[in-house]
Design a protein around this motif. Structure first.
Motif, PDB file in Angstrom:
ATOM      1  N   ALA A 149       0.833  -1.198   0.000  1.00 48.00           N
ATOM      2  CA  ALA A 149       0.000   0.000   0.000  1.00 48.00           C
ATOM      3  C   ALA A 149       0.869   1.250   0.000  1.00 48.00           C
ATOM      4  N   PRO A 150       0.410   2.315  -0.645  1.00 42.38           N
ATOM      5  CA  PRO A 150       1.178   3.556  -0.630  1.00 42.38           C
ATOM      6  C   PRO A 150       1.179   4.195   0.758  1.00 42.38           C
ATOM      7  N   GLU A 151       2.289   4.862   1.067  1.00 45.22           N
ATOM      8  CA  GLU A 151       2.414   5.567   2.342  1.00 45.22           C
ATOM      9  C   GLU A 151       3.086   6.903   2.090  1.00 45.22           C
ATOM     10  N   LYS A 152       2.739   7.893   2.874  1.00 45.51           N
ATOM     11  CA  LYS A 152       3.388   9.206   2.808  1.00 45.51           C
ATOM     12  C   LYS A 152       4.674   9.144   3.624  1.00 45.51           C
ATOM     13  N   GLU A 154       7.173  10.899   5.662  1.00 48.58           N
ATOM     14  CA  GLU A 154       7.166  12.167   6.387  1.00 48.58           C
ATOM     15  C   GLU A 154       8.420  12.990   6.146  1.00 48.58           C
ATOM     16  N   SER A 155       9.560  12.342   5.983  1.00 47.07           N
ATOM     17  CA  SER A 155      10.798  13.107   5.809  1.00 47.07           C
ATOM     18  C   SER A 155      10.882  13.754   4.435  1.00 47.07           C
ATOM     19  N   THR A 156      10.389  13.077   3.392  1.00 43.78           N
ATOM     20  CA  THR A 156      10.479  13.623   2.039  1.00 43.78           C
ATOM     21  C   THR A 156       9.159  14.201   1.543  1.00 43.78           C
ATOM     22  N   GLN A 157       8.075  13.963   2.270  1.00 46.28           N
ATOM     23  CA  GLN A 157       6.736  14.423   1.880  1.00 46.28           C
ATOM     24  C   GLN A 157       6.318  13.871   0.513  1.00 46.28           C
ATOM     25  N   THR A 158       6.780  12.654   0.203  1.00 43.92           N
ATOM     26  CA  THR A 158       6.403  12.009  -1.052  1.00 43.92           C
ATOM     27  C   THR A 158       5.548  10.790  -0.754  1.00 43.92           C
ATOM     28  N   LEU A 159       4.746  10.430  -1.734  1.00 43.99           N
ATOM     29  CA  LEU A 159       3.936   9.229  -1.636  1.00 43.99           C
ATOM     30  C   LEU A 159       4.742   8.090  -2.239  1.00 43.99           C
ATOM     31  N   GLN A 160       4.920   7.010  -1.470  1.00 49.91           N
ATOM     32  CA  GLN A 160       5.709   5.900  -1.980  1.00 49.91           C
ATOM     33  C   GLN A 160       5.070   4.559  -1.649  1.00 49.91           C
ATOM     34  N   SER A 161       5.505   3.559  -2.386  1.00 53.49           N
ATOM     35  CA  SER A 161       5.061   2.182  -2.184  1.00 53.49           C
ATOM     36  C   SER A 161       6.292   1.295  -2.294  1.00 53.49           C
ATOM     37  N   GLN A 162       6.262   0.177  -1.587  1.00 55.28           N
ATOM     38  CA  GLN A 162       7.353  -0.781  -1.716  1.00 55.28           C
ATOM     39  C   GLN A 162       6.921  -1.906  -2.645  1.00 55.28           C
TER      40      GLN A 162
END
Length: 188
Positions: A149-152, A154-162
């Motif tokens: 699932a995508p997660e925000k 916090e350090s980069t303020q980007t939306l990412q998924s593994q």
């Protein structure tokens, strides 16, 4: 290369939640940019070596190593973390991350015991065997891709998924570990 071609045709994709809109672009990125190097000899040989080295480890020993890693994470002296991060495998992974132009946020390779044996960025824990990224790939068999699932961040303020994949021995086709790639969804 034949094994990679076969993987492209038979990649089994699962995700944390069915219907997630990020799964298709992440899968396309993995197929176009990751599959070509997950069977690189540096990954395969290091997995084989670490699997042999870690074969005897009990769960108590694994938990102890994970506790050591977590303690070192915020310490000044970090022999276990430094050994993993300083390895040729970790340097290879860092090069792949940098070459992605910001699409890849992290990469780590996980052995047959669920231990992280190479990382492009220092993770907060050493044992991944209790997480879906290992359970839904290595334990599921060859040609398996799990998109979380995508997660925000916090350090980069980007939306990412593994995106996690089973790594198989190119000679035998048998799973020998897994690889997890953090994907910046804003960069796709």
């Amino acid at each position: 290369m034949a094994a990679i071609g076969a993987a492209l045709c038979s990649l089994q994709v699962s995700s944390a939640m069915a219907g997630d809109v990020h799964v298709a672009p992440v899968t396309a990125y993995v197929e176009a940019s990751i599959l070509a190097w997950i069977e690189d000899p540096i990954i395969v040989e290091e997995l084989k070596s670490q699997n042999a080295l870690h074969a005897h480890l009990s769960q108590a020993a694994i938990d102890g190593l994970d506790d050591t890693w977590r303690a070192e994470f915020s310490a000044n002296v970090r022999p276990l973390i430094d050994r993993v991060i300083g390895s040729p495998l970790s340097k290879f992974l860092k090069e792949k991350q940098v070459a992605s132009g910001g699409v890849i946020t992290e990469i780590f390779v996980i052995d047959a015991k669920g231990l992280s044996i190479g990382e492009s960025e220092v993770s907060s824990d050493y044992w991944q065997g209790d997480e879906l990224k290992w359970q839904k790939t290595y334990l599921a068999g060859s040609s398996t891709l799990f998109v979380d699932a995508p997660e925000k961040d916090e350090s980069t303020q980007t939306l990412q998924s593994q995106a996690s994949l089973t790594v198989s021995d190119p000679q035998t086709g048998q799973p020998i570990g897994a690889i997890t790639i953090g994907i910046n969804l804003d960069a796709l």
